[in-house]
Every structure is written in structure tokens, then in C-alpha cells.
Write an enzyme that holds these catalytic residues in place. Structure first.
Site, PDB file in Angstrom:
ATOM      1  N   SER A 180       0.983  -1.079  -0.056  1.00 37.16           N
ATOM      2  CA  SER A 180       0.156   0.004   0.092  1.00 37.16           C
ATOM      3  C   SER A 180       1.016   1.146  -0.029  1.00 37.16           C
ATOM      4  CB  SER A 180      -1.136   0.112   1.224  1.00 37.16           C
ATOM      5  OG  SER A 180      -1.873  -1.281   1.067  1.00 37.16           O
ATOM      6  N   ASP A 181       2.031   1.161   0.667  1.00 36.04           N
ATOM      7  CA  ASP A 181       2.722   2.258   0.714  1.00 36.04           C
ATOM      8  C   ASP A 181       3.610   2.540  -0.489  1.00 36.04           C
ATOM      9  OD1 ASP A 181       2.959   4.048   3.152  1.00 36.04           O
ATOM     10  OD2 ASP A 181       3.972   2.610   4.386  1.00 36.04           O
ATOM     11  N   THR A 182       3.888   1.517  -1.333  1.00 39.18           N
ATOM     12  CA  THR A 182       4.652   1.687  -2.425  1.00 39.18           C
ATOM     13  C   THR A 182       3.883   1.935  -3.712  1.00 39.18           C
ATOM     14  OG1 THR A 182       4.753  -0.759  -2.266  1.00 39.18           O
ATOM     15  CG2 THR A 182       6.668   0.627  -1.583  1.00 39.18           C
TER      16      THR A 182
END
Length: 410
Positions: A180-182
Site C-alpha cells: 500500500s505504501d509503495t
């Protein structure tokens, strides 16, 4: 040197943690002048996070006074660092002056923080109608959850990714990568590039609103298709409803993943396993029938794989055009010939002492065949570009800079 695609684009970087810095890292690799704005004295928190890198290599404790956090050295490549106290009245005025000169600003504060600092999108638009603001947050700038706080594991859970990750007889699990962060920064870069293109065509600035929940949810189209077809998506371990066999199997020394999605793949697999007699078996005539007999097929494939090394199994399967590959560990990937050939594993450098022994980072994943680009500048020292930016961009004198330092503004 060949001019990079985003050469001349000035980006103000107000990001921290992972999603925001990955966005500006890509913009910097593509040639934008990324100006990382950090608090005076302490800088980005990842400057102090282990492991550290310096002239003696990497370690979880600083080995020399020059050592810097490897995370910062990795995510701040191709960026310039200036220090600025955004909560100081004079600091805010300097920030507004920078906004008048910039093309893009990227921030990943919680929604509302920019408003509190007096630099809402409406205020920025008055300062510079051509400015493109990109805001990356957990849930976006609108909606009932806009003020909720979240990190990658929370978004993986709320987006549905965790609900289909893991084995059916175990609780949901987080995907091993910070997916999700990337993924969010990739959509942010796309939005920024689209906004720049529209501005070139006669438009003005734009506010690119990227939510981690939105971008993670967007990764699940096939699950929506199964759900809308009347099938409840469920955790399947390493298998997948799109093919049979499609799973990960233990070898004598590791694991191999095999993905058979088409009739052609199936016939190739039978040839590799020397079981071409099964081509005429009515149980396996179609993908749907193979799905109904998945246990029989999995047992057959597992029995063949378990007697071989990973390298031998993959070699035989790929020789027969079967989509298959080994399960690599991260240390193995740092020396993988394919990634090395693609310059996806590159040496990390310290801005003062040069190459860091043994330190590796990711290369540029966007490739241009005619005019290649790469991360070619090390992560900067804190405030290393104060004079360059404040003097060249804003015309501030040496004496004025010295006074700002004394006041703690920069």
C-alpha cells in the site's frame, strides 16, 4: 549527459516515511529538481534510523561520525536538502516564496495540516496559479474517514488485500511487501505527470489527491470480478483461481512457483512432467475441469517437484515453456544476474565519503532504451543546498542567510 525527461521541473518535497519519499524519488530520478525541505537541526527522522551507512560500510550502530541512515540515503537520492522551520513566521514566508517558484509540491501530511500551516491549496493557488499540489494520505482529502490515521498494514487490511492473503485456515495476514505504501506513490507520479501535461496544454495548476485506500483497492479487480460473479473471494495461500496448477511447491532445497493459466500452458506442463498421456484425460480437458480436480493435479506436480532441486525444476519447466520460477530470498536478489543486468541493484553512496562498502539500493524501475536514466546523485547532507536554493532561487544574501540561521528559521 543526456537531458532527463523532467529536467527543469522544480518540486518541493514535504514528504516523510515511505509513500511520499518514493514519489519524489521517482520524480528526481526522472530529472526533476527535487528540493527536500527538512526541519533545522534534526532533519528527516530517517537520518537517525538504523541501519547506518558510511565509509566503513553498514551497521545497526554508527561506526563513524559521517554515518547516515541508509533509508535516507536510499530514498533521498537525486534530491537537494534545505532546512526550514515551517512553523516559524519567517519560515512560512520563505516557504511561500519557494512556492511561487515551484512547479510541483508533494506532501503526505494528514489532511488539514497544510491548512493549519496557512498553505492550503486555495492559498497556494493564489500564490502560484500554475502550482501542482500532490497530497498523499491514508484515506484522501474527502470522505468520512479523511481524518483517520493509518500506516501500510492498516490500509492493507481495510482495502481488502489482507482478507485474501494467507491460508484459509489461518487469520488474514499482511502482504510481505509494503504494497500500500509503495503503490500509492506510483499513482501519485502518474497524477503529477498528467497534471503537468494538462498545464502544458493551456491549463493551470491542479490538486492531485491520492489516497492509499483508493490505490490499494484498485489493485483487486479480479477479486471484484469473482465477487460480482457470485463467488466470495477467500484466502488461497499461494494458489489462485485463475489457473490450475497455480501454486508454490517445495523442492529439495527451496521452493518453486508454477503458474498454468491456459490450455497451452497445461500441455507444456504435461510434456515437462513426461505425462503427456493425460492430454486425453477428460478430467483435465478445460481450465474449469482442472479447477475441479485441483487436488489431484497439485499432488502430481508436488511429487515431481519434491525430488528435484529448485534450479533443476525451473530449468526443466522453462525449457518446456512453462511459466515457473524459484522463490528467491532478498539476499539472493541482490546478486541476481537478471536484476544486475537491468541495473536494478546499484551501489549506495555517501554524499561526502563516496561509495559505501556493501551498501545496495534499488535502481530506476522506469527504463528508457534510447536515453536511459538512473538515480545518479547520493542522498544529501542535511541542509547541504541551503545556499544554492535560497540564494539562486530567492536571491537571499549571505548576511540574510546567516541571520536566518541564528534565528533558527533555517
Amino acid at each position: 549527459m543526456t537531458q532527463k525527461p523532467l529536467s527543469g521541473v522544480v518540486v518541493l518535497d514535504l514528504t516523510r516515511y515511505l509513500a511520499g519519499p518514493y514519489c519524489t524519488l521517482l520524480l528526481g530520478g526522472l530529472g526533476a529538481e527535487v528540493i527536500k525541505i527538512e526541519p533545522p537541526g534534526k532533519g528527516d527522522l530517517h537520518r537517525q534510523f538504523p541501519p547506518f551507512g558510511g565509509p566503513q560500510g553498514t551497521a545497526y550502530q554508527r561506526q563513524t561520525a559521517d554515518d547516515m541512515g541508509v533509508t535516507l540515503l536510499h530514498r533521498a537520492r537525486n534530491k537537494k536538502s534545505i532546512t526550514l522551520d515551517l512553523y516559524h513566521p519567517e519560515g512560512r514566508e520563505l516557504f511561500k516564496a519557494l512556492c511561487r517558484k515551484a512547479d510541483v509540491m508533494v506532501e503526505n501530511y494528514s489532511p488539514g495540516v497544510m491548512d493549519e500551516m496557512g498553505v492550503s491549496y486555495a492559498a497556494l493557488k493564489e500564490l502560484n496559479p500554475a502550482l501542482i499540489l500532490c497530497s498523499i494520505s491514508g484515506f484522501g482529502q474527502t470522505g468520512p474517514l479523511r481524518e483517520w490515521r493509518a500506516y501500510d498494514p492498516v490500509i492493507q487490511s481495510m482495502s481488502g488485500i489482507a482478507s485474501v492473503t494467507g491460508f484459509p485456515d489461518h487469520p488474514p495476514v499482511r502482504c510481505g511487501a509494503a504494497i500500500s505504501d509503495t503503490v500509492a506513490p506510483l499513482f501519485a507520479v502518474i497524477g503529477i505527470l498528467a497534471a503537468l501535461r494538462r498545464r502544458e496544454q493551456g491549463g493551470t495548476g491542479e490538486w492531485v489527491d491520492v489516497a492509499m485506500l483508493d490505490t490499494s483497492f484498485f489493485l483487486l479487480p479480479e477479486l471484484l470480478e469473482y465477487l460480482n460473479g457470485g463467488q466470495e473471494p477467500r484466502r488461497r495461500g499461494s494458489s489462485h483461481a485463475a489457473g490450475t496448477p497455480l501454486n508454490t511447491y517445495p523442492t529439495r532445497d527451496g521452493f518453486v512457483t508454477i503458474a498454468v493459466a491456459t490450455d497451452k500452458n497445461w500441455h507444456c506442463l504435461l510434456a515437462a512432467l513426461e505425462r503427456e498421456d493425460l492430454k486425453a484425460d477428460a478430467r483435465f480437458a478445460t481450465p474449469l475441469l482442472r479447477r475441479e480436480h485441483i487436488q489431484v493435479i497439485d499432488e502430481m506436480v508436488a511429487a515431481w517437484v519434491q525430488d528435484r532441486t529448485t534450479a533443476d525444476a525451473v530449468t526443466v519447466l522453462q525449457r518446456h515453456d512453462v511459466p515457473a520460477g524459484p522463490v528467491h530470498t532478498l539476499p539472493e536478489l541482490l546478486h541476481h544476474p537478471q536484476l544486475l543486468a537491468r541495473q536494478m541493484v546499484i551501489d549506495l553512496e555517501h554524499p561526502v565519503t563516496g561509495p559505501i562498502p556493501g551498501a545496495k539500493g534499488f535502481g530506476m524501475p522506469i527504463r528508457f532504451v534510447e536515453q536511459p536514466v538512473q538515480f545518479d546523485q547520493p542522498g544529501p547532507l542535511l541542509g547541504a543546498h541551503n545556499e544554492e536554493i535560497y540564494q539562486n532561487m530567492l536571491g537571499i544574501s549571505d548576511a540574510a542567510l546567516a541571520e536566518l540561521r541564528t534565528k533558527g528559521v533555517i
